[in-house]
Every structure is written in structure tokens, then in C-alpha cells.
Design a protein around this motif. Structure first.
Motif, PDB file in Angstrom:
ATOM      1  N   THR A   1       0.849  -1.197   0.000  1.00 47.27           N
ATOM      2  CA  THR A   1       0.000   0.000   0.000  1.00 47.27           C
ATOM      3  C   THR A   1       0.889   1.254   0.000  1.00 47.27           C
ATOM      4  O   THR A   1       2.117   1.141   0.110  1.00 47.27           O
ATOM      5  N   ARG A   2       0.257   2.399  -0.086  1.00 52.21           N
ATOM      6  CA  ARG A   2       1.038   3.646  -0.069  1.00 52.21           C
ATOM      7  C   ARG A   2       1.771   3.791   1.272  1.00 52.21           C
ATOM      8  O   ARG A   2       2.936   4.174   1.322  1.00 52.21           O
ATOM      9  N   ARG A   3       1.056   3.415   2.331  1.00 44.20           N
ATOM     10  CA  ARG A   3       1.672   3.464   3.658  1.00 44.20           C
ATOM     11  C   ARG A   3       2.851   2.475   3.731  1.00 44.20           C
ATOM     12  O   ARG A   3       3.864   2.752   4.375  1.00 44.20           O
ATOM     13  N   GLY A   4       2.685   1.354   3.054  1.00 44.68           N
ATOM     14  CA  GLY A   4       3.753   0.357   3.014  1.00 44.68           C
ATOM     15  C   GLY A   4       4.986   0.884   2.324  1.00 44.68           C
ATOM     16  O   GLY A   4       6.114   0.591   2.733  1.00 44.68           O
ATOM     17  N   ARG A   5       4.771   1.647   1.241  1.00 47.07           N
ATOM     18  CA  ARG A   5       5.921   2.224   0.511  1.00 47.07           C
ATOM     19  C   ARG A   5       6.667   3.227   1.384  1.00 47.07           C
ATOM     20  O   ARG A   5       7.895   3.287   1.355  1.00 47.07           O
ATOM     21  N   GLN A   6       5.894   4.013   2.133  1.00 47.53           N
ATOM     22  CA  GLN A   6       6.536   4.984   3.034  1.00 47.53           C
ATOM     23  C   GLN A   6       7.370   4.249   4.092  1.00 47.53           C
ATOM     24  O   GLN A   6       8.489   4.634   4.396  1.00 47.53           O
ATOM     25  N   LYS A   7       6.790   3.177   4.610  1.00 46.16           N
ATOM     26  CA  LYS A   7       7.492   2.381   5.629  1.00 46.16           C
ATOM     27  C   LYS A   7       8.744   1.742   5.024  1.00 46.16           C
ATOM     28  O   LYS A   7       9.798   1.694   5.665  1.00 46.16           O
TER      29      LYS A   7
ATOM     30  N   GLU B   1      10.572   2.876   2.540  1.00 42.97           N
ATOM     31  CA  GLU B   1      11.620   3.898   2.379  1.00 42.97           C
ATOM     32  C   GLU B   1      12.328   4.153   3.704  1.00 42.97           C
ATOM     33  O   GLU B   1      13.565   4.206   3.762  1.00 42.97           O
ATOM     34  N   ALA B   2      11.529   4.283   4.774  1.00 44.73           N
ATOM     35  CA  ALA B   2      12.123   4.554   6.093  1.00 44.73           C
ATOM     36  C   ALA B   2      12.978   3.368   6.548  1.00 44.73           C
ATOM     37  O   ALA B   2      14.094   3.554   7.063  1.00 44.73           O
ATOM     38  N   SER B   3      12.466   2.160   6.361  1.00 48.97           N
ATOM     39  CA  SER B   3      13.201   0.963   6.798  1.00 48.97           C
ATOM     40  C   SER B   3      14.478   0.786   5.997  1.00 48.97           C
ATOM     41  O   SER B   3      15.508   0.370   6.535  1.00 48.97           O
ATOM     42  N   GLU B   4      14.410   1.094   4.718  1.00 48.08           N
ATOM     43  CA  GLU B   4      15.586   0.947   3.854  1.00 48.08           C
ATOM     44  C   GLU B   4      16.685   1.905   4.299  1.00 48.08           C
ATOM     45  O   GLU B   4      17.860   1.535   4.376  1.00 48.08           O
ATOM     46  N   GLU B   5      16.287   3.132   4.593  1.00 43.01           N
ATOM     47  CA  GLU B   5      17.257   4.132   5.071  1.00 43.01           C
ATOM     48  C   GLU B   5      17.918   3.658   6.359  1.00 43.01           C
ATOM     49  O   GLU B   5      19.136   3.742   6.520  1.00 43.01           O
TER      50      GLU B   5
END
Lengths: 120, 242
Positions: free
Chosen positions: A84-90, A92-96
């Protein structure tokens, strides 16, 4: 999966979430496809019970990071998961965060190797 | 029972307190996973000797992983998404007890307020003024109040338990704690109706009537009825005989 290559306990502490989100960001998949993708993508270096991925998928779905669509295949119910869109945001944060942790650990390890006598 | 069979996994997951709908979905997905694995191995082994044997191995539920680890992961992941799963002590001990106190307080305050202001002339106060005449005494209020707040607390505990994924141990503990609080409230705090209406009385002596005693014991009877016979608990499935 080779027991020498695999290391127990790798599939913990946020790693499954990161792998699942990253793979589902590429394309929607059902559980078995996802597990195959993890095994092939990591060259079977992570040791995890195949069945343990499903509870993680359910948690991510409950948290709104994934969405699932049920479908009937050969008389059996199968769920296809997508991010989901929220998943994509998560993701990005987790990848960083993951890159930051890896860089920090790598820095220490490289420093240790450099300190050893006889190694340039 | 085979340790890596769907039946044993279902029983073990339900014993952990996971809801039946969640367990059913997990089993469906695991079954689908094994079927997909089996199909893939059949395709891969179609032209090779021993291919059928490989396909047979793929339907082994042990391939999903050690049952204990699967159950642990499922339980941990489920509880992580529920407030009552993450904070069982808060959810199962504090919440029902607070609810019992609040429920009892609201009931007592309502009765006291109604009885102490009969002069207002409203329909409710008129009704309240007639309560003593109708035979609603403090002792009988205990009986009624005890039943209401206990049912409220038991239903709340049941609601929390059904969604938290916590084991039955927490559920029973919550019922006992709730029963203790309700017992104290029922025995000690009585809104007098009749002789000196308008205030709450804290009794510092044992129950002096059978109705009062029954009012105090009612929560315990509810707790015993619910916990010892597991009437409100999800029951493990019957063993399949196929």
C-alpha cells in the motif's frame, strides 16, 4: 538450503518486513511466490521456516502496509498481496535505517581489520 | 496425533488463544503453500525418475517448519497488532476492574440521585421515590448491581480475550480479579433506600441478610460458572477422524 550458508536467526528483527515490502514493491505476489523470491534472491543464505512468513504478512496487512485479495485456485483459497502507499513509506524509512546500520557496522568491521598487524 | 499435521497445529494455535478465524486463514494459506510447492515439484520432477516421490514429500506439513516455531511466530505476530495482546496485564486486570468500579458507581449514583430528589416531580424521580415502596432495598440493589457489573466485566473480558490472542490464563486471572473487586463493592458499599436515602454507606461488618450475602457471592458464582466450565471460552476443535 545449505546449512553452512544459512544462519539461524537472520530472519528476525525487522529483516522479514524489509524483504517482504521490498519484493512486493516490485510486483504483487501470493505467499509461495514471495517465499521463493526471498530464497532465490538471497541465494538461500537466510534460514527461516517457510510457514513463518504468513503470520508476518498478516501483521503487515493488519498494520495497513499490505493489502490482500483472495482468489480461488484449484478449489483452494489463495491470497495475493500487494504493497500500500503506507507500506511504501514504511519501506523507504526501513531501507534508510537498514543502510545506516549496515554502514555503521561495516565501518567498525573495516576499522578492526585495518588494526590487525600484518594487514594493510 | 502427528506433530506436523494441520489438526495438531490448529489445536496448538487455538490453545494459545488465537481467534478461530485467524487460525483458519493461517491453515488455508499453509495448505495453499504446500499445494503450490507440490505442483512445482511435480512439474520439476515430471521427466525424472522419483518425481512422484518428491511430490508426495511436498505435502508434508513438516516442510513449513518446526511446529513449535510456527506457533510461536503466529502468536507473537498476532499479539503485536493488538493492544490487549501487547499489554495483557493492563487489559485483563486493570480494565475490567475499573469497569466494575465505574459500573457500580454509576448505578449507585443513579439510584441515590433519584431517591434523594423526589420533589422534582419528573417521571424518573417519581419512579425513584416509589422504589422503596416497591421493595427495592439496599440489599436487593446489591443483588441487581452485582449481577449487572459482573456481567459487564465478564463480557468485556471475553471481548478483550477474543481479540487479544492471549492465553486462557489471562482470561481466568481477569475473572478472579474482577470477582474480588465486585465482591468488595457488593458487601461494603450499599446505597440505602428507605430509612436514610441520599448517601452511600460503607459497611464495615459482614453481610447481615441472605440477599446481601447472595449479592456479594453472585460475582463469584459468575466467575466460577464461566472459568471452571469454560463456557465462554473458545473450545479446541474436535479431533478429525479422516
Amino acid at each position: 538450503m545449505s546449512s553452512q550458508q544459512a544462519s539461524r536467526g537472520d530472519f528476525i528483527n525487522g529483516v522479514p518486513e524489509l524483504l517482504i515490502l521490498a519484493l512486493l514493491d516490485r510486483e504483487s505476489m501470493h505467499g509461495y511466490q514471495l517465499i521463493r523470491a526471498i530464497v532465490e534472491g538471497t541465494e538461500a543464505r537466510l534460514d527461516f521456516p517457510e510457514g513463518s512468513v504468513y503470520p508476518v504478512l498478516h501483521r503487515l496487512e493488519r498494520e495497513g502496509l499490505l493489502a490482500s485479495v483472495p482468489e480461488l485456485v484449484g478449489g483452494r483459497k489463495r491470497f495475493t498481496y500487494s504493497i500500500t502507499r503506507r507500506g511504501r513509506q514504511k519501506l523507504e524509512a526501513s531501507e534508510e535505517r537498514w543502510k545506516s546500520v549496515v554502514a555503521a557496522v561495516d565501518q567498525i568491521l573495516r576499522g578492526r581489520v585495518g588494526d590487525e598487524p600484518g594487514i594493510a | 496425533m502427528n506433530p506436523a499435521s494441520p489438526e495438531s497445529l490448529e489445536v496448538r494455535l487455538l490453545e494459545q488463544g488465537l481467534p478461530r478465524t485467524y487460525v483458519r486463514r493461517l491453515l488455508e494459506e499453509w495448505e495453499s503453500h504446500l499445494a503450490a510447492r507440490s505442483e512445482e515439484q511435480m512439474r520439476a520432477g515430471a521427466g525424472e525418475p522419483g518425481g512422484a516421490c518428491l511430490a508426495g514429500e511436498a505435502t508434508d506439513w513438516g516442510l513449513l517448519g518446526p511446529p513449535a516455531r510456527l506457533v510461536e511466530t503466529a502468536t507473537t505476530q498476532y499479539r503485536a497488532t493488538r493492544w490487549a495482546g501487547r499489554h495483557p496485564a493492563l487489559a485483563f486486570l486493570l480494565t475490567p476492574m475499573l469497569l466494575v468500579c465505574a459500573g457500580w458507581g454509576v448505578l449507585a449514583a443513579l439510584i441515590v440521585a433519584l431517591v434523594s430528589h423526589p420533589e422534582r416531580g419528573s417521571a424518573m424521580s417519581g419512579l425513584a421515590a416509589g422504589l422503596p415502596a416497591q421493595g427495592l432495598t439496599g440489599d436487593r440493589f446489591q443483588l441487581f448491581g452485582g449481577l449487572v457489573v459482573c456481567l459487564l466485566a465478564i463480557l468485556t473480558t471475553r471481548f478483550l480475550h477474543a481479540r487479544s490472542g492471549q492465553s486462557a490464563r489471562w482470561y481466568r486471572l481477569a475473572l478472579v480479579a474482577t470477582g474480588l473487586v465486585a465482591f468488595f463493592l457488593c458487601i461494603r458499599l450499599v446505597p440505602p433506600l428507605g430509612d436514610s436515602p441520599g448517601s452511600l454507606v460503607v459497611r464495615l461488618r459482614p453481610p447481615d441478610s441472605s440477599a446481601q450475602l447472595l449479592g456479594g457471592l453472585l460475582p463469584w458464582l459468575c466467575v466460577a460458572w464461566c472459568s471452571t466450565r469454560d463456557r465462554l471460552m473458545p473450545s479446541p476443535p474436535a479431533r478429525r477422524t479422516s
